[in-house]
Design an enzyme around this catalytic site. Sequence first.
Site, PDB file in Angstrom:
ATOM      1  CD  GLU A 138       0.048 -60.883   3.618  1.00  0.00           C
ATOM      2  OE1 GLU A 138      -0.728 -61.229   2.438  1.00  0.00           O
ATOM      3  OE2 GLU A 138      -0.194 -61.035   4.752  1.00  0.00           O
ATOM      4  CG  ASP A 158      -5.107 -61.528   7.843  1.00  0.00           C
ATOM      5  OD1 ASP A 158      -5.967 -61.058   7.129  1.00  0.00           O
ATOM      6  OD2 ASP A 158      -4.182 -62.248   7.624  1.00  0.00           O
ATOM      7  CD  GLU A 172      -6.541 -66.468   6.238  1.00  0.00           C
ATOM      8  OE1 GLU A 172      -7.232 -65.821   5.603  1.00  0.00           O
ATOM      9  OE2 GLU A 172      -5.199 -66.659   6.351  1.00  0.00           O
TER      10      GLU A 172
HETATM   11  C1  BDP Z   1      -4.244 -63.158   4.632  1.00  0.00           C
HETATM   12  C2  BDP Z   1      -4.106 -64.540   4.070  1.00  0.00           C
HETATM   13  C3  BDP Z   1      -3.719 -64.717   2.773  1.00  0.00           C
HETATM   14  C4  BDP Z   1      -3.771 -63.464   1.854  1.00  0.00           C
HETATM   15  C5  BDP Z   1      -3.838 -62.112   2.721  1.00  0.00           C
HETATM   16  C6  BDP Z   1      -4.475 -61.234   1.704  1.00  0.00           C
HETATM   17  O1  BDP Z   1      -3.498 -65.305   5.101  1.00  0.00           O
HETATM   18  O2  BDP Z   1      -3.521 -65.872   2.092  1.00  0.00           O
HETATM   19  O3  BDP Z   1      -3.234 -63.440   0.634  1.00  0.00           O
HETATM   20  O4  BDP Z   1      -4.739 -62.233   3.826  1.00  0.00           O
HETATM   21  O5  BDP Z   1      -5.538 -60.721   2.090  1.00  0.00           O
HETATM   22  O6  BDP Z   1      -5.241 -63.487   5.600  1.00  0.00           O
HETATM   23  O7  BDP Z   1      -3.958 -60.442   1.057  1.00  0.00           O
END
Ligand code: BDP
Length: 722
Positions: free
Chosen positions: A291, A372, A400
Amino acid sequence: EDGLNAWLRYARIQGAKGFHNKLPSAIVTLNATEGSPVYTAGKELVQGLDGIFGKQVKHLDGSSRQKQPATVAIVATVNAYVDANPAAAKRIPQLADDGFYLDVSNGNVLILGQNERGALYGAFHYLNLLAQGKVSNYKITSNPDAPIRWVNQWDNMQDGGTHGSVERGYGGKSIFFWDGKVRDDLTRVRLYARLLASIGINAVVVNNVNADPNLLKPENMDGLARIANEMRPYGVQLGLALNFASPQTLGGLDTFDPFEQKVVDWWQNIADELYKRIPDMAGYLVKANSEGQPGPMTYNRTLADGANMFARTVKKYGGVVLFRAFVYNHQTLNQDKDWKADRANAAVQYFDGLDEKFEDNVVIQIKYGPIDFQVREPVSPLFSHLRKTATAIELQITQEYLGQQAHLVYLAPMWKEILDFDFRVDGKRSVVTDILNGKRFNRKLGGYAGVANVGTNTTWLGSHLAMSNLYAFGKLAWNPSQTPVSILQEWIKLTFSDDPKVLDVITKMSMASWPAYENYSGNLGIQTLTDILNGHYGPNPASQDGNPWGQWTRADADSIGMDRTVWNGTGFAGQYPPEVAAKYEKPETTPDNLLLWFHHVPYTYRLKSGKTVIQHFYDAHYEGSATAQTFPKLWESLKGRRGIDQERYEHVLFRLVYQAGHSLVWRDSINNFYFNKSGIPDAKGRVGNYRYRIEAEKMDLKGYRPYDVHPFESASGTKCIV
Ligand code: BDP
């Protein structure tokens, strides 16, 4: 009550006085200097006995000349106790690291820990039983299932002008950071450590995995040392999330290539500086090449090269590196161009071939599912690929995608299904818990990481009922063979009371909550159909497709679901060991609740229940939201019951009423969306038929005006009023 003490309220139990003669009259801690966990145990016992029973006892140290009363509770490490009582050695069972032994015979109580922390865990366990009215005559030996029992906090030091925000945190600001620095007042940190110790958590990573390199500035290291000092009396160690590019962005080097000596030296110096200030630091957590975060792959180095660089710098201090398997490139995922593109494949693809390559103090931290934190995912197949490398599972306590604490969703039943999953590696029983604790592949390290994200709100997570998830996380990490119901009921007794009605109602609501949420937010394995691009809250099924994050449903006018088979799809099913892979390869043998995760089928495909996929969608969304409608009424039936004080009653009720309403928004949005897409009517005539509904925008509006809703399907007439 405001929730600050959570399950450690030590509320007076019924008939408290009657128990006094079965309780110790003093607490004796051996070799306990102030600030040590054994000392803390003593203090906690004094406080607990006073609170639960109204019995005041003294806290004496072992060398005290004061005459000891007839009955005492002795708290010590095994070594300290055996030094003082050599003859007792053979009576004491063998304990693992952090384990404890508890021997309670009326007022004579012996609480021994394999180490200091274990002794504190023993004291908390005793208090837990006392608070449930279990006062006397038991001998308990308890060892943790796995050594890594960490929580992760995704706290920012500073974030776009809002100080101390917590990424995906729904309980206020950071308790650790403010204005780019460690807070001056760390009272809440101490209270947090106390809560965590009481459920066996031994470390906290205090900052966001999307890490700010500024954390490693000397003044911030000093701040981190203050955090560690607050947590040390509770045996909770500090962990840090690192930003891979720090040597460049903070250190001013022209590279962060892990193969460059100057980069290695830079990180070694950081480790030395940190351990100088925090000799018992737990270690690091690293998110790399994911990401948009930097990582070793920027320099064509492997993830193992990256992880090992950190691991070598902390090895001599006993530190470990939790290296995350959540690695994928959201920029290269393109649904339109590549039918085989699948984010779910990424972790195994990146880690295969590296199993032999990691230092022995590296633990790969793997999210429970390959995407996720969705309401339902199959267990990440990576657990079955890494045999030489230690692994930890990453669970998400903060909700989340699961209603962000505005919805009640008790997560232990979901976690339990994941933890009990059998991979059948080499045709042998290979359940997740045995992989995590090291038994299945014969490893020492491993365990559990829970993304907690508590904040400054007095409820910690923003909701009183959500705290059952934090409690359950700790309890399962300690002993995953416990059942979600038994953990929940223990939590209810401690948090509210053992009034049978209270127990019954909160159990009913909590146990119904995950299935209900799954039903109204995305069932049959389609994932949580939430808004993907903003916030991950509320329904937005259209955002699921074509987004760059690869959370796709591949819904079109006739069919839905990700084909992840080997024969025709993205091949993901083939990442499992053969027995499991064969099961997921065919729709007939895939459990219905994962059907659309693995298969792309027509809306008219018939499930094992005989229903079509689309009718199941319609019905499940009605059923799930109908369950949520029962929550406020159920909760109202507890008004005035023992342990249900006015403050918490109102707070919880407010959220449950909201959830009941929002579940209707979910129901109608999703159903309308798929009705529009498929054109297949609901056999029961409900979807799209809102004849009896009075739309707010059609009323005489004074001080309100109609407003177009986005996504349009989340209001029955596409409008709301503001
Ligand atoms: C996702 C989240 C994000 C996190 C990412 C992670 O939306 O905020 O930074 O995972 O786990 O679920 O690195």
